[in-house]
Scaffold this motif. Sequence first.
Motif, short mmCIF file in Angstrom:
data_model
loop_
_atom_site.label_atom_id
_atom_site.label_comp_id
_atom_site.label_asym_id
_atom_site.label_seq_id
_atom_site.Cartn_x
_atom_site.Cartn_y
_atom_site.Cartn_z
N HIS A 1 -4.27 -72.09 31.47
CA HIS A 1 -3.36 -73.04 30.83
C HIS A 1 -4.10 -74.31 30.42
CE1 HIS A 1 0.55 -71.18 30.98
NE2 HIS A 1 0.36 -70.81 32.24
N LYS A 2 -3.59 -74.94 29.36
CA LYS A 2 -4.10 -76.23 28.90
C LYS A 2 -3.05 -77.33 29.00
CE LYS A 2 -7.80 -74.02 27.52
NZ LYS A 2 -9.02 -74.05 28.36
N ARG A 3 -1.79 -76.92 29.13
CA ARG A 3 -0.67 -77.88 29.21
C ARG A 3 0.15 -77.59 30.46
NH1 ARG A 3 1.83 -79.37 23.53
NH2 ARG A 3 0.18 -78.73 22.11
N LEU A 4 0.59 -78.67 31.09
CA LEU A 4 1.49 -78.55 32.24
C LEU A 4 2.69 -79.45 32.03
CD1 LEU A 4 -0.91 -78.75 35.34
CD2 LEU A 4 -0.19 -76.71 34.07
N ILE A 5 3.81 -79.06 32.64
CA ILE A 5 4.92 -79.98 32.85
C ILE A 5 5.01 -80.14 34.36
CG2 ILE A 5 6.58 -78.05 32.69
CD1 ILE A 5 7.47 -81.58 31.64
N ILE A 6 4.78 -81.34 34.85
CA ILE A 6 4.83 -81.57 36.29
C ILE A 6 6.23 -82.04 36.65
CG2 ILE A 6 2.37 -81.90 36.68
CD1 ILE A 6 2.72 -84.88 36.44
N GLY B 1 -17.09 -71.58 29.01
CA GLY B 1 -16.95 -73.03 28.88
C GLY B 1 -16.37 -73.63 30.14
N MET B 2 -15.43 -74.56 29.96
CA MET B 2 -14.85 -75.28 31.07
C MET B 2 -13.33 -75.25 30.96
SD MET B 2 -16.26 -76.79 33.68
CE MET B 2 -17.87 -77.26 33.09
N GLY B 3 -12.66 -74.80 32.01
CA GLY B 3 -11.21 -74.83 32.03
C GLY B 3 -10.71 -76.20 32.44
N GLU B 4 -9.70 -76.69 31.72
CA GLU B 4 -9.17 -78.02 32.01
C GLU B 4 -7.75 -78.14 31.47
OE1 GLU B 4 -11.34 -81.03 29.90
OE2 GLU B 4 -11.53 -79.77 28.12
N ILE B 5 -6.98 -79.02 32.07
CA ILE B 5 -5.64 -79.34 31.57
C ILE B 5 -5.79 -80.52 30.62
CG2 ILE B 5 -3.31 -80.06 32.16
CD1 ILE B 5 -4.08 -77.20 33.08
N GLU C 1 -3.99 -76.57 42.89
CA GLU C 1 -3.04 -75.97 41.95
C GLU C 1 -3.60 -76.03 40.53
OE1 GLU C 1 0.78 -74.99 42.87
OE2 GLU C 1 -0.85 -74.39 44.19
N ALA C 2 -4.14 -77.19 40.16
CA ALA C 2 -4.68 -77.36 38.81
C ALA C 2 -5.89 -76.47 38.57
CB ALA C 2 -5.05 -78.83 38.58
N ARG C 3 -6.69 -76.24 39.61
CA ARG C 3 -7.86 -75.37 39.46
C ARG C 3 -7.44 -73.94 39.13
NH1 ARG C 3 -12.85 -76.81 40.98
NH2 ARG C 3 -13.36 -74.66 41.50
N VAL C 4 -6.38 -73.46 39.75
CA VAL C 4 -5.89 -72.12 39.44
C VAL C 4 -5.29 -72.08 38.03
CG1 VAL C 4 -4.21 -70.33 40.06
CG2 VAL C 4 -5.49 -71.53 41.85
N LEU C 5 -4.48 -73.07 37.71
CA LEU C 5 -3.82 -73.11 36.41
C LEU C 5 -4.82 -73.19 35.27
CD1 LEU C 5 -0.95 -75.44 37.52
CD2 LEU C 5 -0.57 -73.29 36.32
N ALA C 6 -5.85 -74.03 35.43
CA ALA C 6 -6.82 -74.24 34.36
C ALA C 6 -7.97 -73.26 34.39
CB ALA C 6 -7.37 -75.67 34.43
#
Length: 503
Positions: free
Chosen positions: A153-158, A188-192, A143-148
Amino acid sequence: MHTHTTQSIREWKNQIIHQDEIDRYLVDGKDFIDEEQINTALEKNAKSDPSRIHEIIAKAHSIELMSSDDVAALLQVTNPDMRKEIAEAAKKIKKQVYDNRVVTFAPLYCGSKCVNRCAYCGFKSDNKSVIRKVLTMDEIREEARVLAGVIGHKRLIIVFGEHPETDADYIAETMKTIYEVKVPVRNGMGEIRRVNVNAAPLPIQDLKKLKKAGIGTFQVFQETYHHETYSKVHPADTLKGNYRWRLYALHRSMDAGIDDVAIGALFGLYDWKFEVMGMVAHARDLERLYHIGPHTISFPRLTPAVGTNFDHIRHQVSDEDFTHLIAVLRLAIPYAGMIITNRETPQIMESVIDMCTQRDAESKIGIGDYADTYRKDQIAEREQFMLNDTSSLDQVIQKLAKSGHITSFCTAGYRCGRTGDKIMGLLKSGKEGCFCKLNAVLTFQEWLEDFASEETRNIGEALIQQEIAEIRGRVPQDFSEATFTKFLSDYHKIQDGVRDLYF
């Protein structure tokens, strides 16, 4: 994942609520929601002449928590022209404190199992229509791989149901897993970079686990501040049936070292004027004990969910009243971030965004829906409720840019400790809005380089040039020319594909 028996769930429930972690906050055995006082304030301020309303609006620019009487007076304004004045003041105060920045985020629902039976919620334990699932860490990672890495996205509310399979240890492990995800993107690099948590109230010992795991903001909505209504929609034999355990969830968070907390009410359960008064009372009690108010406030409206029946609801909030209550909240708690979500239609979102600081985008609230072939459609049986805005992040950012809002992905302030009381003074003075605009430009350019469509990138870069010109003319005197020169240098590095890792 452990399989829990009815007996083991009962034993777990018996360990959650600590009565001493309620009693310590009471004053003479009473909680801070004084219904008689709220109703009296609403009654005696039912009619205010325009001159008084103008005085209240003028005082709001001091960026201090508003008195109960003044809030009550604003809430009961019905004249369309006067409401429009209040809304215009709310827009000015938002710009005064936060400038034209809007932060975007996404919710990540991690589990639909829940031991509660809230009347309005699709995840209530006796709802047989919902598909129950708790994500594994491998699924969280996907899930995080798709989001980032796909959306950007850079911010999540879990978000979690209240269940032993999604306890504090699971939440902490979820945060750790998300923070570890790094995905190559265009340049670059996608990350939360920031993980906020919306979960059930926890005891202090568990909240300390979340603090250690790197929690951003801890968000607990009271749902309704009205005691009787709370009891009606939250059965007494459930964990959520304990009004005061929930009411003091954020006080315990502060005592656990989490100094970024978020309040909210679910509008439609009870009278919306009362709920706004309750939110202001909540902010006041946090200020009383910790000298820090809520970092953000939320005001979701009831939204249909599979397996629920809203026939008993008598307090649905009209679009006109909803817009007005948002304006009043902006004046009443002026330093707080204000979150509007995709429960609302694009039209409502657009009409109130000038008063708000955060919104979600490209949200999917079905369990596992981001990685599930990047699902486009909502499936009611997988959702806590249904969304009214399914726009992509690119579409949202383009629309914001066209209306003069810069989307900020900055999280540097949190990582360098600019939270809690350290940020309150900056917010109240207006310096935070100017200071953060520097990083807003840098992170916006980064997102445009990595994720934007060509049209959105062109629109965004034109906005950035306007922002840079404005920054040069507005930076505080204690910002040196060297600071601004470094900002421009970093901006051009991003354009050239060279990334500094301080966002």
